[in-house]
Design an enzyme around this catalytic site. Structure first.
Site, PDB file in Angstrom:
ATOM      1  CG  HIS A   1      -2.067  -1.265   1.325  1.00 29.58           C
ATOM      2  ND1 HIS A   1      -3.270  -1.511   1.857  1.00 29.58           N
ATOM      3  CD2 HIS A   1      -2.101  -2.210   0.533  1.00 29.58           C
ATOM      4  CE1 HIS A   1      -3.582  -2.055   1.411  1.00 29.58           C
ATOM      5  NE2 HIS A   1      -2.891  -2.991   0.463  1.00 29.58           N
TER       6      HIS A   1
ATOM      7  CD  GLU B   1      -2.078   3.776   2.633  1.00 33.43           C
ATOM      8  OE1 GLU B   1      -1.511   3.187   1.481  1.00 33.43           O
ATOM      9  OE2 GLU B   1      -3.406   3.710   2.887  1.00 33.43           O
TER      10      GLU B   1
ATOM     11  CB  CYS C   1      -6.265  -1.013   4.439  1.00 35.53           C
ATOM     12  SG  CYS C   1      -4.692  -1.202   4.615  1.00 35.53           S
TER      13      CYS C   1
ATOM     14  CB  CYS D   1      -2.103   1.447   6.054  1.00 41.61           C
ATOM     15  SG  CYS D   1      -1.382   0.780   4.488  1.00 41.61           S
TER      16      CYS D   1
END
Ligand SMILES: Nc1nc(=O)n([C@H]2C[C@H](O)[C@@H](COP(=O)(O)O)O2)cc1CO
Ligand SMILES: [Zn+2]
Length: 161
Positions: free
Chosen positions: A79, A81, A105, A108
């Site tokens: 992801h 992040e 999410c 993360c």
């Protein structure tokens, strides 16, 4: 003495703009996400976008959203992040602020909390009703990480490269 220029973009426009630009590097055919980590004194520390890890070819790993977990993208995409956190080669991210185009999410959120990031500015929250994002907010609230939605100005910022 002439007055300073007006109409310059805000810090939030600047850093969310960097996050959006980062997302333009994403090869994900369905959702492109960009992130930008900024210090408390508004210095850009790191950027990231969603994609497969180094060495995992964008042309060989699956971009599908359906099918067996082993054959769709969710096991494999890092992801934005997490990429921004891992791309940071400096010291600590303690007290930093994360600008991200899509709400983080639960996975993360754990990385964000443990990295010491204190504030999240997000743009889209299209998965807000999913257990993942609800769990994310539950942890962020418990950990005292502040998050707020980016206030879109509607202003078109033209970039011609
Ligand atoms: N905050 C996020 N940051 C991200 O980088 N992602 C990535 C994972 C996938 O590559 C893509 C989501 O794909 P889709 O489920 O919208 O087709 O975005 C997903 C989220 C949502 O939690
Ligand atoms: Zn995530």
């Amino acid at each position: 003495m002439s007055d300073k220029r007006s109409g310059y973009i805000s810090w939030d426009e600047y850093f969310m703009g960097v996050a959006v630009l980062s997302g333009m590097r994403s090869k994900d055919p369905h959702t492109q996400v960009g992130a930008c980590i900024v210090s408390e004194d508004n210095k850009i520390l790191s950027m990231g976008y969603n994609g497969f890890p180094k060495g995992c070819s964008d042309d060989e790993f699956p971009w599908a959203r359906e099918g067996e977990p082993y054959d769709n993208k969710y096991f494999y995409t890092t992801h934005s992040e997490l990429n921004a956190i891992l791309n940071y080669r400096g010291g600590s991210l303690e007290g930093a602020k994360l600008y991200v185009t899509l709400f983080p999410c639960n996975e993360c959120a754990k990385a964000i909390i443990q990295a010491g990031i204190r504030t999240i500015v997000y743009d889209d929250d299209k998965y807000e009703m999913t257990p993942s994002v609800m769990a994310s907010k539950r942890m962020l609230d418990a950990a005292g990480v502040r998050y707020y939605r980016y206030k879109r100005t509607g202003r078109e910022i033209q970039i011609t490269l």
